[in-house]
Structure formats: structure tokens, C-alpha cells
Enzyme design. Structure first.
Site, PDB file in Angstrom:
ATOM      1  N   THR A 166      14.816  -4.435   4.244  1.00 14.35           N
ATOM      2  CA  THR A 166      14.244  -3.205   3.710  1.00 14.35           C
ATOM      3  C   THR A 166      15.068  -2.597   2.592  1.00 14.35           C
ATOM      4  OG1 THR A 166      15.374  -1.883   5.378  1.00 14.35           O
ATOM      5  CG2 THR A 166      13.150  -2.656   5.916  1.00 14.35           C
ATOM      6  N   LYS A 167      16.269  -3.146   2.345  1.00 13.77           N
ATOM      7  CA  LYS A 167      17.122  -2.614   1.288  1.00 13.77           C
ATOM      8  C   LYS A 167      17.886  -3.758   0.644  1.00 13.77           C
ATOM      9  CE  LYS A 167      21.096  -1.651   4.226  1.00 13.77           C
ATOM     10  NZ  LYS A 167      22.065  -0.654   4.673  1.00 13.77           N
ATOM     11  N   HIS A 217       0.840  -1.196   0.000  1.00 12.73           N
ATOM     12  CA  HIS A 217       0.000   0.000   0.000  1.00 12.73           C
ATOM     13  C   HIS A 217       0.876   1.247   0.000  1.00 12.73           C
ATOM     14  CE1 HIS A 217      -3.820  -2.049   1.456  1.00 12.73           C
ATOM     15  NE2 HIS A 217      -2.929  -3.001   1.385  1.00 12.73           N
TER      16      HIS A 217
END
Length: 163
Positions: free
Chosen positions: A143-144, A90
Site C-alpha cells: 500500500t506504500k 475507483h
């Protein structure tokens, strides 16, 4: 006698579930014939946007992508239980459907290189690329992106050491 009957029924149900699961996976053109996708796994999104390489296996994983994103898992990968790999999420500016309009999504490919091991309960977010031979420790949040030959872990994941 009832115990024997219960075992026969249970065995028949297990057989039917495995057969149904195998037949459903044949509809995914990017899943290698010798890849193994566990019974509890969920692949949500366009079937043609998933690639799972030869000799890779997923236990009970949840993979999702949208029409504008892909999930690519290389050859020889091991994906643990309860791993969540989500190439679609989202948009924080419009995460819900309401009077102002529909949900907005963000989509970015996720690519996991060859010979990676993803431990149990890992979350990998959209846009992440993991190089070949990467190990992700259990319960990590990725996250990376990371280059290959790394051991990463933590929330958020960071390099623990090189392989």
C-alpha cells in the site's frame, strides 16, 4: 487412435494460443523483446503506458493502468502468479456509476525497480514505487512505497529485513 487425435488437436490449440499471445504482445511498444509475459497475464489499459524491462518475466499477472497512469517494471524482475498491479482504481467518493454520474477513478504510476522479485498472490496499489532489489513476500498487500534492497511482506506490507 482417439487418444493420438486428441493430443494432436490439443497441441494445435496450444500452438495457436501461444502464437496469438506473442503477436498481441508485439503491439506493446514498452515491452522489451526478451521480456516474458505469461499466457494467462492480462494487461488492461493503453498499450503505450506499460513498460516491462529486459530479462523480466511475469507468470499469470494482472496489470492495469488508465490514460493518466503507467505501470513500469524494471529490468530483471520476476513477477509471480496471480500478482495484481493496479495503477488505476475507483475513487472511494464515487466508486460506481449511478444516477449521480459516472465512476470516478484515481490514477497514479506504479514503478518497480530493477531486479525485484514479487511473490505469488501479491497486490500492489496505485502510486507505489519499489526500489531496486526489493523482494515482496507471497500474499502481501503493498500500500506504500519502499526503498531498494528490502524484503517486505504482510498485509499491509512492511519491512522484514534489509537485503
Amino acid at each position: 487412435m482417439l487418444d493420438l487425435l486428441a493430443r494432436c488437436i490439443s497441441g494445435s490449440v496450444d500452438w495457436a494460443q501461444r502464437r496469438s499471445h506473442t503477436r498481441r504482445l508485439r503491439g506493446y511498444p514498452g515491452i522489451a523483446a526478451d521480456a516474458s509475459v505469461g499466457m494467462g497475464s492480462k494487461l488492461i489499459g493503453p498499450r503505450e503506458n506499460f513498460r516491462i524491462g529486459a530479462h523480466s518475466y511475469l507468470n499469470q499477472a494482472h496489470l492495469s493502468c488508465g490514460p493518466g497512469s503507467r505501470v513500469v517494471i524494471g529490468d530483471g524482475c520476476a513477477i509471480g502468479y496471480n500478482v495484481s498491479i493496479k495503477a488505476v482504481t475507483h475513487d472511494a467518493d464515487k466508486p460506481t456509476r449511478n444516477a449521480a454520474g459516472p465512476i470516478r477513478h484515481i490514477e497514479r504510476d506504479i514503478v518497480i525497480g530493477d531486479d525485484c522479485w514479487i511473490g505469488d498472490n501479491v497486490y500492489i496499489r496505485e502510486g507505489v514505487v519499489l526500489g531496486a532489489n526489493t523482494i515482496v513476500g507471497a500474499n502481501s498487500v503493498v500500500t506504500k512505497s519502499f526503498p531498494g534492497n528490502q524484503v517486505i511482506a504482510g498485509i499491509p506490507a512492511r519491512v522484514i529485513r534489509e537485503r
